[in-house]
Design a protein around this motif. Structure first.
Motif, PDB file in Angstrom:
ATOM      1  N   VAL A 198     -20.718  32.898 -21.131  1.00  0.00           N
ATOM      2  CA  VAL A 198     -20.265  34.055 -20.353  1.00  0.00           C
ATOM      3  C   VAL A 198     -20.337  33.753 -18.853  1.00  0.00           C
ATOM      4  CG1 VAL A 198     -20.673  36.498 -19.839  1.00  0.00           C
ATOM      5  CG2 VAL A 198     -20.862  35.670 -22.193  1.00  0.00           C
ATOM      6  N   VAL A 199     -21.443  33.125 -18.418  1.00  0.00           N
ATOM      7  CA  VAL A 199     -21.539  32.665 -17.024  1.00  0.00           C
ATOM      8  C   VAL A 199     -21.780  31.163 -17.052  1.00  0.00           C
ATOM      9  CG1 VAL A 199     -22.772  32.831 -14.833  1.00  0.00           C
ATOM     10  CG2 VAL A 199     -22.603  34.830 -16.296  1.00  0.00           C
ATOM     11  N   GLN A 200     -20.938  30.399 -16.372  1.00  0.00           N
ATOM     12  CA  GLN A 200     -21.131  28.939 -16.317  1.00  0.00           C
ATOM     13  C   GLN A 200     -20.978  28.460 -14.877  1.00  0.00           C
ATOM     14  OE1 GLN A 200     -19.566  26.889 -20.043  1.00  0.00           O
ATOM     15  NE2 GLN A 200     -18.074  28.530 -19.775  1.00  0.00           N
TER      16      GLN A 200
ATOM     17  N   ALA B 202     -16.593  23.588 -20.858  1.00  0.00           N
ATOM     18  CA  ALA B 202     -16.798  24.890 -20.196  1.00  0.00           C
ATOM     19  C   ALA B 202     -15.668  25.852 -20.548  1.00  0.00           C
ATOM     20  CB  ALA B 202     -16.895  24.697 -18.675  1.00  0.00           C
ATOM     21  N   LEU B 203     -14.451  25.343 -20.592  1.00  0.00           N
ATOM     22  CA  LEU B 203     -13.306  26.216 -20.910  1.00  0.00           C
ATOM     23  C   LEU B 203     -13.423  26.779 -22.326  1.00  0.00           C
ATOM     24  CD1 LEU B 203     -10.580  24.034 -19.199  1.00  0.00           C
ATOM     25  CD2 LEU B 203     -10.949  26.470 -18.704  1.00  0.00           C
ATOM     26  N   GLU B 204     -13.759  25.910 -23.280  1.00  0.00           N
ATOM     27  CA  GLU B 204     -13.895  26.384 -24.679  1.00  0.00           C
ATOM     28  C   GLU B 204     -15.035  27.395 -24.776  1.00  0.00           C
ATOM     29  OE1 GLU B 204     -11.908  26.123 -27.196  1.00  0.00           O
ATOM     30  OE2 GLU B 204     -10.570  24.857 -25.995  1.00  0.00           O
ATOM     31  N   ALA B 205     -16.137  27.126 -24.053  1.00  0.00           N
ATOM     32  CA  ALA B 205     -17.277  28.059 -24.084  1.00  0.00           C
ATOM     33  C   ALA B 205     -16.902  29.383 -23.421  1.00  0.00           C
ATOM     34  CB  ALA B 205     -18.484  27.434 -23.374  1.00  0.00           C
ATOM     35  N   ALA B 206     -16.083  29.335 -22.357  1.00  0.00           N
ATOM     36  CA  ALA B 206     -15.663  30.574 -21.683  1.00  0.00           C
ATOM     37  C   ALA B 206     -14.809  31.423 -22.627  1.00  0.00           C
ATOM     38  CB  ALA B 206     -14.877  30.244 -20.411  1.00  0.00           C
ATOM     39  N   LYS B 207     -14.000  30.726 -23.419  1.00  0.00           N
ATOM     40  CA  LYS B 207     -13.139  31.437 -24.385  1.00  0.00           C
ATOM     41  C   LYS B 207     -14.003  32.127 -25.447  1.00  0.00           C
ATOM     42  CE  LYS B 207      -9.359  30.411 -27.526  1.00  0.00           C
ATOM     43  NZ  LYS B 207      -8.710  29.319 -28.217  1.00  0.00           N
ATOM     44  N   ALA B 208     -14.971  31.376 -25.992  1.00  0.00           N
ATOM     45  CA  ALA B 208     -15.854  31.936 -27.027  1.00  0.00           C
ATOM     46  C   ALA B 208     -16.751  33.026 -26.422  1.00  0.00           C
ATOM     47  CB  ALA B 208     -16.714  30.821 -27.627  1.00  0.00           C
ATOM     48  N   GLY B 209     -17.247  32.777 -25.212  1.00  0.00           N
ATOM     49  CA  GLY B 209     -18.116  33.757 -24.536  1.00  0.00           C
ATOM     50  C   GLY B 209     -17.372  35.057 -24.267  1.00  0.00           C
TER      51      GLY B 209
ATOM     52  N   SER C  66     -15.611  36.659 -19.049  1.00  0.00           N
ATOM     53  CA  SER C  66     -16.483  35.499 -18.849  1.00  0.00           C
ATOM     54  C   SER C  66     -16.032  34.795 -17.568  1.00  0.00           C
ATOM     55  CB  SER C  66     -16.403  34.546 -20.048  1.00  0.00           C
ATOM     56  OG  SER C  66     -15.059  34.129 -20.247  1.00  0.00           O
ATOM     57  N   ILE C  67     -16.891  33.949 -17.004  1.00  0.00           N
ATOM     58  CA  ILE C  67     -16.547  33.341 -15.708  1.00  0.00           C
ATOM     59  C   ILE C  67     -17.104  31.924 -15.582  1.00  0.00           C
ATOM     60  CG2 ILE C  67     -18.544  34.494 -14.581  1.00  0.00           C
ATOM     61  CD1 ILE C  67     -16.725  34.707 -12.033  1.00  0.00           C
TER      62      ILE C  67
END
Ligand code: NAD
Length: 477
Positions: free
Chosen positions: A199-201, A47-54, A170-171
Motif C-alpha cells: 500500500v505504501v512503498q 513494487a508495481l505488482e505489490a502496488a496492484k495487489a495492495g 496505494s502509492i
C-alpha cells in the motif's frame, strides 16, 4: 546516528538488486554520511505488482478502518520526532527545531486526511422518471506514483501519501535521493502502524529513469510531483501522453507587497522569518519584495537588521537560526543570481557571499535597487535572497505581481480593508496570505496556478485529486 538507508518494497526493507547507490552528503560539512540505494528495473516491477495487489486490499478496506491505521501512523511519527529531527538536519541542513516541527506536522496531516476521507460523500441526483435512481459515487483512482523533493523530505511526501491512502489508493514514492532517511522514517511509521504490504512503498534511483518507467506503466493511474516547473512540465506531458491523472506542485516567485499603510514592524518580522526559513528553499518563500515608496527605506532598514541578526550555522547547534543550503548547486545558483543583479546596478545591503569553504553555507542576503530584468526578478531563487524594490501605485504593483508566469503564493501587508479585499481578488495566484503567513495547514488548499502547477496538496481538494467520480443510474426492473 545517521541510519542505513533502504527502500521499502512489497512490505520488506531492501537494498534492492541493482548494486548501485549514491553518496548522501551532510550539507553542513560537505562530507558523506551514508548511501542511497538505487532500484533496478526488477525492483520497480516488484513494487508495481505489490502496488496492484495492495490497491485491491486497501480499496476494500473501509474508510473507518483506514482511518484507524493512519491515526496509528500519526502517533508513531509524533513519538519518534525527537530522533527523526536530527537525522533530517544531518541530511538536509535545516535547524533541528524546524526539522522537529516538520515531523510533528506530519502527524497533523495524517490525522486530518484520515478523518476527512470518512466524509468522501457522493450524492443522489433527482431523476426525471419515477423508477430511476441516479447515484454519484467516489472511488479511488488506483495505484499512484509520487516524486518528492529534498527541501521538505517528510512534508512533501506525507501530503501525497496521506491523501492517496485516505482515498483508498496505494502509492509508490520515489523519494529524494539527497535526503532519503527522514522520508524513509516516515514510510516506516506507516509500515509499523500495520498498513498492508504494497500500500505504501519507497524507492530511490536516477529520477528520470524511474519516472520514465513508472509514469507510462499501465498499473499506475495517477502521478503527483513536487519540484521545478521545468521538470513538472516534462512529467505532465508524459502523463498526458498516457492519460494519467496528475497533481503538480511546482516553482513559485511569490510577490510580497507592503502598502503604505502597513504595520511595518509586523511585515518586516514575518516576511524576513519566512524568507530565510529553510534557507529560502521553500516553494512559497516570499521572493519579490514590492514596497510602497513612502515606506521603502524604513522597511529596508528593518529587513536588513533582521537578516544581519540571523545566526547561520550547523542546524544541529541549538542557537542556529539558518542552516546551510541543501546542496552545492544552490550555492552556485545564489552566486550567479547575486552577481547578475550587481552587474545590472543592484546594491547588496546584507550578505551576498558564500560562507567559508566547508559545507554549503550562504549569507542571508538583501538586495535593493534591482532592475526588473535582473535574473533574480524572473527566476525562482530557491535560496536566502531577498530583492526589494519600490512601487508608486496600486495598479503598478498588481501588474508587477502578476507579471511572471508563476502563480503559487502571494503576500500583502495593509491595514485597509478595501485594499485587502481588492488584492485578494486581483492577484493571480493559488494562495494569497494577507497580514500574516497563513499557508500550509492540513485543512486548507495548497497549490498553484499558471506555471506553478495544478491540483492541491491540502484541504478537501487534495483528496479529490485521488478520487474518480462514478455515475450509476438504475431503473427498477
Ligand atoms: P531539479 O529541477 O533537477 O530537481 C527538482 C526535483 O525534481 C528533485 O526532487 C529531483 O529529484 C526531481 N526530478 C528531476 N528530474 C526528474 C525526472 N526526470 N523525473 C522525476 N523527478 C525528477 O533541480 P534541483 O537542483 O534538485 O532543484 C532546483 C529547483 O527545483 C529549485 O530551484 C526549485 O525551483 C525546484 N524545487 C522545487 C521544490 C518545491 O517545493 N516546489 C522542491 C525542490 C526543488
Amino acid at each position: 546516528m545517521y541510519p542505513k538507508v533502504q527502500m521499502f518494497i512489497a512490505g520488506e526493507w531492501t537494498d534492492g538488486t541493482s548494486g548501485k547507490s549514491e553518496d548522501i552528503l551532510n550539507p553542513a560539512t560537505g562530507q558523506p554520511i551514508g548511501k542511497t540505494p538505487h532500484a533496478s528495473r526488477q525492483d520497480l516491477d516488484r513494487a508495481l505488482e505489490a502496488a496492484k495487489a495492495g490497491f485491491e486490499i486497501w480499496r476494500k478496506t473501509s474508510p473507518f478502518d483506514r482511518y484507524k491505521l493512519m491515526r496509528k501512523a500519526a502517533d508513531i511519527i509524533r513519538s519518534r520526532a525527537a530522533e527523526i529531527a536530527p537525522v533530517m538536519t544531518m541530511e538536509q541542513g535545516k535547524p533541528v527545531v524546524e526539522a522537529q516541527g516538520e515531523t510533528m506536522l506530519a502527524g497533523d496531516l495524517i490525522d486530518w486526511f484520515s478523518e476527512e476521507a470518512r466524509r468522501a460523500y457522493g450524492r443522489i441526483v433527482p431523476p426525471r422518471m419515477g423508477n430511476v435512481s441516479q447515484l454519484v459515487t467516489k472511488e479511488p483512482v488506483g495505484p499512484v506514483t509520487a516524486f518528492t523533493p529534498w527541501n521538505f523530505p517528510i512534508n512533501q511526501a506525507v501530503r501525497k501519501i496521506s491523501a492517496a491512502l485516505a482515498a483508498g489508493c496505494s502509492i509508490i514514492v520515489k523519494g529524494p535521493e539527497e535526503t532519503p532517511a527522514s522520508c524513509m522514517e516516515l514510510v516506516r511509521a506507516y509500515a509499523d502502524a500495520g498498513i498492508p504490504a504494497g500500500v505504501v512503498q519507497l524507492v530511490f534511483g536516477v529520477p528520470s529513469e524511474v519516472s520514465e518507467y513508472l509514469i507510462p506503466h499501465p498499473i499506475i493511474r495517477k502521478i503527483s510531483f513536487t519540484g521545478s516547473t521545468a521538470v513538472g512540465k516534462h512529467l505532465a506531458a508524459l502523463a498526458g501522453l498516457h492519460m494519467k491523472r496528475v497533481t503538480m506542485e511546482l516553482g513559485g516567485h511569490a510577490p510580497a507587497i507592503v502598502f503604505a499603510d502597513a504595520d511595518l514592524d509586523n511585515a518586516a518580522k514575518i516576511l524576513s522569518a519566512n524568507k530565510f526559513r529553510n534557507a529560502g528553499q521553500v516553494c512559497v518563500s516570499p521572493t519579490r519584495f514590492l514596497v510602497h515608496e513612502s515606506v521603502y527605506q524604513p522597511f529596508v532598514d528593518k529587513f536588513v537588521a533582521a537578516a544581519k541578526s540571523l545566526k547561520v550555522g550547523n542546524g544541529l547547534d541549538k542557537d542556529t537560526r539558518m542552516g546551510p543550503l541543501a546542496n552545492p548547486r544552490r550555492v552556485d545558483a545564489m552566486e550567479g543570481l547575486v552577481s547578475d543583479a550587481v552587474q545590472r546596478g543592484a546594491k547588496v545591503q546584507a550578505g551576498g557571499k558564500r560562507i567559508g569553504n566547508e559545507g554549503f553555507f550562504f549569507e542571508p542576503t538583501v538586495i535593493t535597487d534591482v532592475p526588473r530584468d535582473a535574473r533574480i526578478m524572473n527566476e525562482e531563487p530557491f535560496g536566502p535572497l531577498a530583492p526589494i524594490t519600490s512601487f508608486r501605485s496600486y495598479d503598478e504593483v498588481v501588474a508587477e505581481a502578476n507579471r511572471l508566469p508563476y502563480g503559487l503564493a502571494a503576500y500583502a501587508y495593509t491595514t485597509s480593508t478595501k485594499t485587502m479585499q481588492a488584492i485578494g481578488s486581483d492577484i493571480e495566484s493559488g494562495m494569497v496570505s494577507i497580514n500574516h503567513h497563513g499557508l500550509a495547514l492540513p485543512e486548507v488548499p495548497f497549490g498553484g496556478i499558471k506555471d506553478s502547477g495544478y491540483g492541491s496538496e491540502g484541504g478537501l481538494e487534495a483528496i479529490e485529486g485521488y478520487l474518480n467520480t462514478k455515475f450509476v443510474t438504475q431503473a427498477s426492473a
